[in-house]
Design an enzyme around this catalytic site. Structure first.
Site, mmCIF file in Angstrom:
data_model
loop_
_atom_site.group_PDB
_atom_site.id
_atom_site.type_symbol
_atom_site.label_atom_id
_atom_site.label_comp_id
_atom_site.label_asym_id
_atom_site.label_seq_id
_atom_site.Cartn_x
_atom_site.Cartn_y
_atom_site.Cartn_z
ATOM 1 N N HIS A 67 0.873 -1.176 0.000
ATOM 2 C CA HIS A 67 0.000 0.000 0.000
ATOM 3 C C HIS A 67 0.906 1.222 0.000
ATOM 4 C CE1 HIS A 67 -3.089 2.835 1.045
ATOM 5 N NE2 HIS A 67 -2.312 3.276 2.005
ATOM 6 N N ASP B 213 1.362 5.138 -0.162
ATOM 7 C CA ASP B 213 0.670 6.421 -0.070
ATOM 8 C C ASP B 213 1.234 7.362 -1.124
ATOM 9 O OD1 ASP B 213 -1.160 5.934 2.089
ATOM 10 O OD2 ASP B 213 0.595 5.746 3.372
ATOM 11 N N ASP C 293 -7.070 1.762 2.951
ATOM 12 C CA ASP C 293 -6.633 2.713 3.984
ATOM 13 C C ASP C 293 -7.457 3.995 4.048
ATOM 14 O OD1 ASP C 293 -4.968 3.599 6.035
ATOM 15 O OD2 ASP C 293 -3.582 4.577 4.658
ATOM 16 N N HIS D 209 -5.719 9.942 -0.103
ATOM 17 C CA HIS D 209 -6.206 9.933 1.282
ATOM 18 C C HIS D 209 -5.246 10.469 2.341
ATOM 19 C CE1 HIS D 209 -4.581 5.693 1.014
ATOM 20 N NE2 HIS D 209 -4.033 6.078 2.144
#
Ligand SMILES: [Zn+2]
Length: 996
Positions: free
Chosen positions: A262, A264, A374, A578
């Site tokens: 994951h 970001d 997330d 996010h």
């Protein structure tokens, strides 16, 4: 038998740490190292490879914050290592606990071919599986000296979050640069012992299996000669073979492991660093896929794929090859893993349009899964958008972070505002960074709430957040728990393989209706106000740019700016990631975002101005262009006309030292403190302000959450409050009232005016507070059990009370353009041009029940950006007494889409009109395939039924309903341009109109 369990468990831990793991690389020789420090930002690979490097020794410091250093390592494989496995061990000075949150590297061969990424869990580079003694080794490492922002001393303010404030002192000590022999048998023994040792700790102490494992581990340890681990590892493994061969129970939980990182898209690093993070991780994962035939890796966020394609073609070549083999899998179908609370209707739709289209165009892959592990909560408008994009499944893990209530299902149907249901899975492993540890697997099995009717869950496996991905150790451990007594059964699978099994075994899963509210990170609706304003303004400008450019293309034959709009949309979508839109990134990210939003606004205004001039023609008549979906002042929605009647305001002082503002619809009284003590709806004959209370009340709270400063506001913030009632100046200024206040180190100037039945409040704040929360309160004389807040393509309701812990936990929530509260037949709306956070409470006194709406203006957290929101801000809000839900929708659009005045020849007819105000057109544009077709998207906006006629203001040959990607979903109809539409509550429709 005597109980020696603790003794054996402690023995395993020590022997593994101090003897067996160090024996994985039993022999090593140092490499020669030279380094070139790039003076500024990262340089192209060729430049880094060619740079003149200076010698550097292990133990020396390197790496100013956010710098790039190119290391060259050279050496010779010793003759006596012939035939053995040889690896380079490259430790840049890693903190073992923080993969992805510190320095990282990408290893290249001298010809520029990427080999793999370096991080604390991946320090090795395979040189040879059967070495030739005397072989020359030469590798280059592009090392990024990214500072640790979220350190062991978490959430302390730090200046490291921006290269402009981070200083220049080196952060890292070069720790190890060696050539080493890799002893595969010892490594396999470590994997055996880790898997069995970790499994053992998860089994009941009174189970026979636990003791079988303990005794086998003990025999293995007995077999290891601590002075000759390599020579005895095979014998130790033999002691474990029996317990490793014992198969899983038939009822064992089934885990679909999906290799994952994951990443970001920006967070504790700037966007430019994510481009490199993705290259490092994808290099690692393509290398791992080559080594491990069973392994499957999934990567989401089309933007990250596009970065690899654009910036690292040599990595892209490896990725596309692995995709073709079906093992490197595009996951989800969004441009980025965006926030889903704040993005507006069209932006949320375009996340899917651009994400899905990238995977379809590049790979022919049209995913049915949405991948959002997330994201900080999920708005109830999302299911309809997922379906309209042609997807039908959702994965997220984040709701497990909720502080108060435990979500009751792991696999369920999620029902949105229009009734669309999406098959949804929350991995019970409770992490998107699973590393195949025994406690993670056992937790997934124990935690799974759908036991008995379902048995499959998904585990995203690999280091995430800052990247890194799956390791060879995780793959080795997964292989051992493929079929192992006492453990869940683990298989590498793609997301779609998992969902197919989960759906098949669970035909009637439970249903959750409404938003998936995250009971945490509520302050992400407020932190970094300018990022949020940039988003809202960009969304509004994109609507106008598409509308006027499409109208100009059809009416005036003007060229449609396909490329510019595509590029700008992708920029705006990226910034909805996010950690960007939620305001949880470092200062650098938000500083760049402010600049980017300015450029976006400038370019969109250019497009709008050009289109409007083309439409207005030559002339001197002042025309008003109305980009909103409802007519105003006689100007039709999506058209232009000379200004019609606008009610004038009478403004006068009162005998009590206050002021009255009055027009045909509304009479507002402002007292000497600058507070609104009365707002009377003259048509409805009703007062909006709660008796004895005052609106336009600024309230200041202490706001120091227990952790996650930019993310969280903790409920105790409400325990103390300062009402900012002292005014330095309250006076009439033209047809408005101006109020000036100071507090702390800050100052506020507000201008209150009336406009067509609404009270507009223009608030300018010069904000210099620390750890404070500023709210603007509207106590209303309305008794209501629930209130509405706008979401994508509609609105959802929340309680005004706190009967249950679920309701109490929603003490700060998200709205888009409006909040609305009503008694049957009469209501009040508060609309805004750029705020999202709010809270709603009820009071009961001798006058009865009243409702207070408060909008959240500003916070001042100090982590990760120590200067969050310092400086000047401007917000616009309006109070609309007597508003029904339809009025709230309309006024919400009006405050975000101001009229534009252009001199021209005469009126411009709208491209499309709808004869029912409940039907709101959210997009008018030309089709993305550049066919010239006009695409119109609209929805029912009030939660009821609508029957309307959509009229095209141009000759239409054919009309077809489409999905969000503008792909037909039905048969084309021959139409004369008058299209009857019937809509269910909140129903969303996209039509494609072929021009005759
Ligand atoms: Zn994330």
């Amino acid at each position: 038998m005597h109980d020696d369990r603790n003794l054996v468990e402690a023995r395993l831990k020590r022997v593994l740490n101090e003897r067996i793991r160090p024996a994985i690389h039993p022999e090593s020789v140092p490499l020669e190292v030279a380094v070139w420090h790039a003076p500024d930002e990262p340089v192209p690979v060729a430049e880094g490879l060619a740079a003149e490097a200076e010698p550097i020794a292990v133990g020396q410091a390197w790496g100013k914050p956010w710098g790039t250093s190119w290391f060259t390592v050279t050496g010779t494989v010793p003759r006596e290592w012939s035939g053995r496995i040889v690896e380079a061990i490259l430790d840049l000075g890693f903190d073992a606990d923080k993969p992805g949150f510190q320095c990282e590297g990408l290893v290249y061969r001298p010809d520029g071919t990427p080999v793999k990424g370096l991080n604390p869990r991946n320090q090795w580079v395979r040189i040879a599986s059967s070495a030739e003694g005397g072989e020359e080794v030469r590798l280059h490492v592009e090392a990024a000296s990214n500072p640790i922002i979220l350190g062991h001393d978490a959430f302390r303010p730090t200046a490291m979050g921006d290269r402009e404030t981070a200083g220049g002192d080196p952060l890292y000590l070069l720790t190890r640069m060696d050539l080493a022999v890799f002893d595969k048998t010892v490594w396999e023994l470590v994997m055996d012992l880790e898997v069995l040792g970790e499994l053992m700790l998860e089994l009941p102490v009174d189970s026979a299996r636990r003791w079988e494992l303990l005794r086998a581990v003990e025999r293995a340890l007995d077999a290891v000669d601590l002075q000759d681990v390599g020579g005895t590892a095979a014998a130790a493994r033999a002691e474990l073979a029996g317990v490793l061969a014992s198969p899983a129970a038939p009822s064992a939980h089934r885990i679909s492991a999906v290799g994952h990182a994951h990443i970001d898209s920006a967070w504790l690093w700037p966007l430019r660093e994510t481009v490199r993070k993705v290259a490092r991780t994808t290099s690692n994962m393509t290398a791992l896929l080559e080594d491990e035939p069973d392994f499957v890796f999934a990567m989401s966020q089309a933007q990250q794929w596009a970065w690899v394609k654009e910036h690292r073609p040599e990595v892209w070549a490896k990725v596309t090859k692995a995709v073709a083999a079906g093992r490197f899998v595009p996951a989800g179908g969004m441009w980025v893993e965006s926030d889903t609370n704040m993005p507006g209707s069209e932006a949320m739709a375009r996340q899917f349009v651009h994400g899905k289209r990238f995977f379809i165009d590049e790979f022919g892959v049209d995913n049915e899964e949405v991948w959002l592990p997330d994201t900080f909560g999920f708005a109830a408008g999302l299911p309809q958008i997922i379906k309209a994009a042609g997807s039908k499944r959702l994965l997220t893990q984040k709701i497990s972070w909720s502080q108060t209530n435990t979500f009751p299902h792991h696999t369920f149907l999620w029902e949105g505002i229009d009734g669309t249901r999406i098959f949804t899975h929350f991995p019970p492993v409770d992490t998107y960074n699973c590393s195949m540890q025994g406690r993670e697997l056992a937790h997934a099995a124990r935690n799974f709430k759908d036991k008995g009717v379902a048995r499959h869950s998904l585990a995203p496996t690999g280091w995430g957040d800052g990247g890194g991905g799956t390791t060879r150790e995780m793959v080795a451990k997964a292989a051992r728990v493929r079929d192992l007594e006492g453990s869940p059964v683990v298989t590498w699978e793609t997301p779609s393989e998992f969902f197919a099994k989960a759906e098949a075994e669970y035909p009637q899963p439970p249903v959750w209706v409404g938003e998936l509210y995250l009971e945490l990170h509520r302050a992400t609706l407020t932190s970094q106000a300018k990022t949020k304003q940039g988003n809202r303004r960009s969304e509004s400008l994109l609507r106008e740019a598409e509308l006027w450019a499409a109208t100009a293309a059809v009416r005036a034959d003007a060229p449609y700016p396909y490329e510019r709009l595509d590029r700008i949309w992708k920029t705006v979508l990226l910034h909805q990631f996010h950690d960007i839109l939620p305001g949880s990134s470092i200062a650098w990210v938000h500083r760049e975002a402010r600049r980017t939003y300015e450029l976006v606004a400038r370019e969109l205004n250019e497009i709008i101005d050009g289109a409007q001039r083309a439409l207005a023609g030559e002339g001197q008549e002042e025309l008003i262009f109305n980009g909103a979906p409802h007519a105003r002042h006689g100007v039709p929605a999506g058209g232009a006309a000379p200004a019609g009647h606008a009610p004038g305001t009478r403004a006068r002082p009162t005998a009590e030292g206050g002021f009255v503002l009055e027009d045909e619809l509304l009479r507002v009284e402002i007292d000497g403190r600058g507070l609104v003590v009365s707002a009377r709806d003259l048509r409805g004959g009703r007062e909006a302000i709660a008796p004895g209370r005052a609106a336009n009340l600024l309230q200041l709270h202490q706001d120091f959450p227990n952790k996650w400063d930019a993310w969280d506001v903790d409920e105790f913030y409400r325990h103390t409050v300062t009402d900012l009632t002292e005014a330095e100046d309250v006076r009439l200024d033209g047809d408005g009232v101006v109020v000036r206040r100071s507090f702390g180190a800050s100052a506020v100037t507000q201008r209150l005016t009336l406009a067509g039945g609404r009270l507009e409040i223009d608030t300018e704040v010069d904000w210099h507070e620390t750890e404070k929360f500023l709210k603007l309160a509207f106590p209303l004389d309305v008794r209501a059990d629930r209130y509405a807040s706008e979401s994508q393509y509609g609105h959802s309701f929340r309680a005004t009370h706190t009967n249950t812990s679920w309701e109490a936990a929603k003490f700060e929530a998200c709205n888009h353009r409006f909040l609305h509260v009503e008694e049957p037949g009469w209501g009040v709306a508060v609309v805004n041009d750029s705020t999202y956070g709010h809270d709603v409470t009820r009071e009961v006194d001798e006058h009865g029940t009243t409702t207070t709406l408060r909008v959240s203006l500003l916070r001042a957290p100090r982590f990760p950006d120590p200067e969050t929101d310092q400086g000047t801000h401007r917000f616009r809000h309006a109070l609309v007494p007597g508003a029904g839900i339809g009025d709230a929708v309309r006024e919400g659009y009006f405050i975000n889409l101001p009229e534009r005045r252009v001199a021209g020849a005469g009126p411009v007819e709208p491209l499309v009109t709808v004869d029912d105000d409940a039907v709101v057109v959210t997009a008018v544009k030309l089709a993305d395939d550049e066919s010239g077709d006009v695409v119109v998207r609209f929805h029912e906006s009030r939660g009821g039924r609508a029957k309307a006629t959509l009229r095209a203001g141009f000759p239409v040959a054919e009309v077809v309903a489409t999905d969000l990607l503008e792909r037909p979903t039905g048969e084309p109809q021959r139409q004369g341009g008058e299209i009857p539409v019937t809509l269910r509550p909140f129903e969303l429709v996209t039509l494609r109109l072929k021009r005759a």
